[in-house]
Design a protein around this motif. Sequence first.
Motif, PDB file in Angstrom:
ATOM      1  N   PRO A 152       0.811  -1.220   0.000  1.00  0.00           N
ATOM      2  CA  PRO A 152       0.000   0.000   0.000  1.00  0.00           C
ATOM      3  C   PRO A 152       0.846   1.273   0.000  1.00  0.00           C
ATOM      4  CG  PRO A 152      -0.820  -1.572   1.625  1.00  0.00           C
ATOM      5  CD  PRO A 152       0.495  -2.111   1.147  1.00  0.00           C
ATOM      6  N   GLU A 153       2.084   1.172   0.431  1.00  0.00           N
ATOM      7  CA  GLU A 153       2.974   2.331   0.530  1.00  0.00           C
ATOM      8  C   GLU A 153       3.186   3.032  -0.815  1.00  0.00           C
ATOM      9  OE1 GLU A 153       7.592   3.154   1.993  1.00  0.00           O
ATOM     10  OE2 GLU A 153       6.625   1.224   2.391  1.00  0.00           O
ATOM     11  N   VAL A 154       3.113   2.267  -1.897  1.00  0.00           N
ATOM     12  CA  VAL A 154       3.441   2.837  -3.211  1.00  0.00           C
ATOM     13  C   VAL A 154       2.217   3.397  -3.939  1.00  0.00           C
ATOM     14  CG1 VAL A 154       5.316   1.151  -3.390  1.00  0.00           C
ATOM     15  CG2 VAL A 154       3.166   0.721  -4.589  1.00  0.00           C
ATOM     16  N   VAL A 155       1.039   3.206  -3.382  1.00  0.00           N
ATOM     17  CA  VAL A 155      -0.199   3.593  -4.067  1.00  0.00           C
ATOM     18  C   VAL A 155      -0.217   5.065  -4.491  1.00  0.00           C
ATOM     19  CG1 VAL A 155      -2.684   3.943  -3.733  1.00  0.00           C
ATOM     20  CG2 VAL A 155      -1.639   1.731  -3.194  1.00  0.00           C
ATOM     21  N   PRO A 156       0.147   6.017  -3.611  1.00  0.00           N
ATOM     22  CA  PRO A 156       0.109   7.424  -4.045  1.00  0.00           C
ATOM     23  C   PRO A 156       1.026   7.708  -5.230  1.00  0.00           C
ATOM     24  CG  PRO A 156       0.253   7.274  -1.651  1.00  0.00           C
ATOM     25  CD  PRO A 156       0.502   5.898  -2.175  1.00  0.00           C
ATOM     26  N   VAL A 157       2.176   7.058  -5.278  1.00  0.00           N
ATOM     27  CA  VAL A 157       3.115   7.280  -6.379  1.00  0.00           C
ATOM     28  C   VAL A 157       2.555   6.715  -7.681  1.00  0.00           C
ATOM     29  CG1 VAL A 157       5.451   6.843  -7.230  1.00  0.00           C
ATOM     30  CG2 VAL A 157       5.072   7.262  -4.797  1.00  0.00           C
ATOM     31  N   LEU A 158       1.920   5.562  -7.611  1.00  0.00           N
ATOM     32  CA  LEU A 158       1.301   4.989  -8.802  1.00  0.00           C
ATOM     33  C   LEU A 158       0.234   5.924  -9.351  1.00  0.00           C
ATOM     34  CD1 LEU A 158       0.883   1.234  -7.742  1.00  0.00           C
ATOM     35  CD2 LEU A 158       2.603   2.194  -9.280  1.00  0.00           C
ATOM     36  N   ARG A 159      -0.625   6.421  -8.476  1.00  0.00           N
ATOM     37  CA  ARG A 159      -1.704   7.306  -8.920  1.00  0.00           C
ATOM     38  C   ARG A 159      -1.138   8.598  -9.544  1.00  0.00           C
ATOM     39  NH1 ARG A 159      -6.490   5.322  -7.529  1.00  0.00           N
ATOM     40  NH2 ARG A 159      -6.801   4.213  -5.552  1.00  0.00           N
ATOM     41  N   GLN A 160      -0.126   9.154  -8.919  1.00  0.00           N
ATOM     42  CA  GLN A 160       0.476  10.398  -9.414  1.00  0.00           C
ATOM     43  C   GLN A 160       1.071  10.206 -10.809  1.00  0.00           C
ATOM     44  OE1 GLN A 160       3.561  11.929  -6.876  1.00  0.00           O
ATOM     45  NE2 GLN A 160       3.641  13.911  -7.889  1.00  0.00           N
ATOM     46  N   SER A 161       1.548   9.003 -11.086  1.00  0.00           N
ATOM     47  CA  SER A 161       2.192   8.751 -12.382  1.00  0.00           C
ATOM     48  C   SER A 161       1.181   8.359 -13.475  1.00  0.00           C
ATOM     49  CB  SER A 161       3.234   7.632 -12.244  1.00  0.00           C
ATOM     50  OG  SER A 161       2.620   6.380 -12.065  1.00  0.00           O
ATOM     51  N   GLY A 162      -0.117   8.321 -13.125  1.00  0.00           N
ATOM     52  CA  GLY A 162      -1.137   8.027 -14.118  1.00  0.00           C
ATOM     53  C   GLY A 162      -1.605   6.586 -14.130  1.00  0.00           C
ATOM     54  N   LEU A 163      -1.244   5.830 -13.097  1.00  0.00           N
ATOM     55  CA  LEU A 163      -1.644   4.429 -12.987  1.00  0.00           C
ATOM     56  C   LEU A 163      -2.674   4.258 -11.885  1.00  0.00           C
ATOM     57  CD1 LEU A 163       1.936   2.904 -13.143  1.00  0.00           C
ATOM     58  CD2 LEU A 163       0.220   2.763 -14.963  1.00  0.00           C
ATOM     59  N   GLU A 164      -3.440   3.163 -11.966  1.00  0.00           N
ATOM     60  CA  GLU A 164      -4.363   2.810 -10.900  1.00  0.00           C
ATOM     61  C   GLU A 164      -3.822   1.579 -10.198  1.00  0.00           C
ATOM     62  OE1 GLU A 164      -8.323   2.238 -12.243  1.00  0.00           O
ATOM     63  OE2 GLU A 164      -8.426   4.167 -13.297  1.00  0.00           O
ATOM     64  N   PRO A 165      -3.712   1.598  -8.870  1.00  0.00           N
ATOM     65  CA  PRO A 165      -3.226   0.411  -8.144  1.00  0.00           C
ATOM     66  C   PRO A 165      -4.129  -0.792  -8.385  1.00  0.00           C
ATOM     67  CG  PRO A 165      -3.334   2.331  -6.712  1.00  0.00           C
ATOM     68  CD  PRO A 165      -4.022   2.695  -7.975  1.00  0.00           C
TER      69      PRO A 165
END
Length: 222
Positions: A209-222
């Motif tokens: 779950p730690e990486v979820v904000p970075v994924l969203r910011q880069s245009g991806l959905e977790p």
Amino acid sequence: MLSTLGLLGAMRELSSAFETATGVHIDADFAPTQALLKRLRDGETADLVILTREGLDEVIGEGRVAADGAVDLARSYVGLAVRAGHAHPDIATEDALRKALLGARSVAYSRLGASGIYFAGLIERMGIAAEINARATIVQQGFTAERLVTGEADLAVQQISELKQIDGIEVVGPIPHALQTPAVFSAACLANAKHAAAADRLLRYLASPEVVPVLRQSGLEP
């Protein structure tokens, strides 16, 4: 690590955080899934791979990648972009998308990437492949939005996470969801990984779950 281009933006930040926390250095190389599949089949080695789910399943079936521990990391939609400051065409419906594509001087899309393969099929289904391809800017591999900055194309098509890697462009939005199935990017350790423990540690971090904000910011959905 060998990774699809779709994760490049996220991995720039995540790699730094992981290295700082663990002291483990990540030597990463990014390319379209089809190019990575060829390299793996030609004998290139790595510890961890991130591919489309379909691509990963292929190399799992070939025994190159360990099936145990394979993880789906993110979902990605194909979108359109224009050069910064240019008008955003309406692409909210299939009819609007068709009008926007046919009205463009040139549309840039990739030859090897999952988005390019999808887009080639889409315009075929829409009955506009001949018109679009007659003046398309085909990118063998890499970022299609670069062709907006150089002025070679009016519209660029690629995974939104890949479009966002280029400065001087603006993402218009996703192709209507009803017309596409999102790509799923998945990771697994190679069967012959030389640094298996470190690769497994990175895999678990990327699935946390730690990486979820970075994924969203880069245009991806977790």
